[in-house]
Motif scaffolding. Sequence first.
Motif, PDB file in Angstrom:
ATOM      1  N   ARG A  66       0.712  -0.971  -0.035  1.00  0.00           N
ATOM      2  CA  ARG A  66       0.096  -0.116   0.022  1.00  0.00           C
ATOM      3  C   ARG A  66       1.083   1.229  -0.060  1.00  0.00           C
ATOM      4  NH1 ARG A  66      -3.950  -2.972   3.798  1.00  0.00           N
ATOM      5  NH2 ARG A  66      -5.644  -3.669   2.151  1.00  0.00           N
ATOM      6  N   GLN A  67       2.237   1.161  -0.281  1.00  0.00           N
ATOM      7  CA  GLN A  67       3.142   2.288  -0.494  1.00  0.00           C
ATOM      8  C   GLN A  67       3.600   2.321  -1.841  1.00  0.00           C
ATOM      9  OE1 GLN A  67       6.241   1.381   2.120  1.00  0.00           O
ATOM     10  NE2 GLN A  67       5.070   2.290   4.196  1.00  0.00           N
ATOM     11  N   LEU A  68       3.842   3.787  -2.124  1.00  0.00           N
ATOM     12  CA  LEU A  68       4.069   4.058  -3.496  1.00  0.00           C
ATOM     13  C   LEU A  68       5.796   4.623  -3.044  1.00  0.00           C
ATOM     14  CD1 LEU A  68       3.870   4.105  -6.486  1.00  0.00           C
ATOM     15  CD2 LEU A  68       3.049   6.409  -6.026  1.00  0.00           C
ATOM     16  N   TRP A  69       6.779   4.110  -3.588  1.00  0.00           N
ATOM     17  CA  TRP A  69       8.043   4.690  -3.442  1.00  0.00           C
ATOM     18  C   TRP A  69       8.607   5.289  -4.679  1.00  0.00           C
ATOM     19  CZ3 TRP A  69      11.798   0.714  -0.688  1.00  0.00           C
ATOM     20  CH2 TRP A  69      11.338   0.194   0.476  1.00  0.00           C
ATOM     21  N   ILE A  70       8.800   6.651  -4.443  1.00  0.00           N
ATOM     22  CA  ILE A  70       9.228   7.636  -5.557  1.00  0.00           C
ATOM     23  C   ILE A  70      10.435   7.933  -5.320  1.00  0.00           C
ATOM     24  CG2 ILE A  70       8.584   9.931  -6.781  1.00  0.00           C
ATOM     25  CD1 ILE A  70       5.636   9.300  -4.911  1.00  0.00           C
ATOM     26  N   THR A  71      11.329   7.908  -6.522  1.00  0.00           N
ATOM     27  CA  THR A  71      12.516   8.353  -6.309  1.00  0.00           C
ATOM     28  C   THR A  71      12.840   9.301  -7.462  1.00  0.00           C
ATOM     29  OG1 THR A  71      13.481   6.137  -5.759  1.00  0.00           O
ATOM     30  CG2 THR A  71      14.994   7.706  -6.747  1.00  0.00           C
ATOM     31  N   ARG A  72      13.309  10.359  -7.259  1.00  0.00           N
ATOM     32  CA  ARG A  72      13.431  11.517  -8.295  1.00  0.00           C
ATOM     33  C   ARG A  72      14.978  11.869  -8.460  1.00  0.00           C
ATOM     34  NH1 ARG A  72      10.525  17.095  -6.574  1.00  0.00           N
ATOM     35  NH2 ARG A  72      12.568  18.220  -6.584  1.00  0.00           N
ATOM     36  N   ASN A  73      15.216  11.942  -9.632  1.00  0.00           N
ATOM     37  CA  ASN A  73      16.650  12.286 -10.135  1.00  0.00           C
ATOM     38  C   ASN A  73      17.019  13.450  -9.319  1.00  0.00           C
ATOM     39  OD1 ASN A  73      19.070  12.932 -11.461  1.00  0.00           O
ATOM     40  ND2 ASN A  73      18.220  11.922 -13.373  1.00  0.00           N
ATOM     41  N   ALA A  74      18.200  13.280  -8.739  1.00  0.00           N
ATOM     42  CA  ALA A  74      18.689  14.391  -7.742  1.00  0.00           C
ATOM     43  C   ALA A  74      19.343  15.415  -8.481  1.00  0.00           C
ATOM     44  CB  ALA A  74      19.830  13.673  -6.896  1.00  0.00           C
ATOM     45  N   ASN A  75      19.623  15.284  -9.880  1.00  0.00           N
ATOM     46  CA  ASN A  75      20.325  16.524 -10.471  1.00  0.00           C
ATOM     47  C   ASN A  75      19.276  17.456 -11.026  1.00  0.00           C
ATOM     48  OD1 ASN A  75      23.032  14.848 -10.928  1.00  0.00           O
ATOM     49  ND2 ASN A  75      22.222  13.879 -12.470  1.00  0.00           N
ATOM     50  N   TYR A  76      18.022  17.208 -10.892  1.00  0.00           N
ATOM     51  CA  TYR A  76      16.881  18.109 -11.365  1.00  0.00           C
ATOM     52  C   TYR A  76      15.982  18.413 -10.177  1.00  0.00           C
ATOM     53  CZ  TYR A  76      18.878  15.996 -15.706  1.00  0.00           C
ATOM     54  OH  TYR A  76      19.514  15.559 -16.616  1.00  0.00           O
ATOM     55  N   VAL A  77      16.346  18.487  -9.115  1.00  0.00           N
ATOM     56  CA  VAL A  77      15.338  18.707  -7.780  1.00  0.00           C
ATOM     57  C   VAL A  77      14.753  20.261  -7.987  1.00  0.00           C
ATOM     58  CG1 VAL A  77      15.978  16.852  -6.267  1.00  0.00           C
ATOM     59  CG2 VAL A  77      17.064  19.166  -6.232  1.00  0.00           C
TER      60      VAL A  77
END
Length: 109
Positions: A66-77
């Motif tokens: 029931r979780q959604l893990w979201i990884t965002r590219n650190a180069n474009y925060v």
Amino acid sequence: MKVITLHTRINPDKLLAHLIQNLNPLFREQRQEDIALKIERVGDAIEISQPEMYDGILFHLKIKGRQLWITRNANYVTDVNSLTIESILNSLFEDLTDDVRGVDLIIEG
């Protein structure tokens, strides 16, 4: 990585279809730019990219129960397009849960 609770189990194919149907139109509407995001399933995850403008993926989404893990590219925060995508994703995740609680942020870091 950001982890949110969906309170409802979501099928990865349903999430992919929802993103494909809604993310690009909402992005174009908000940014007023003709930029098409690539949204694809890679293994058991969904990746969002824009290869003409960015190296690598922008977002990596993975459902874990029931979780959604979201990884965002650190180069474009701080990139305006990345921030716009994140804002739209947050609203689209709420659309998918049928629980009145919506979604809850567990971790952001």
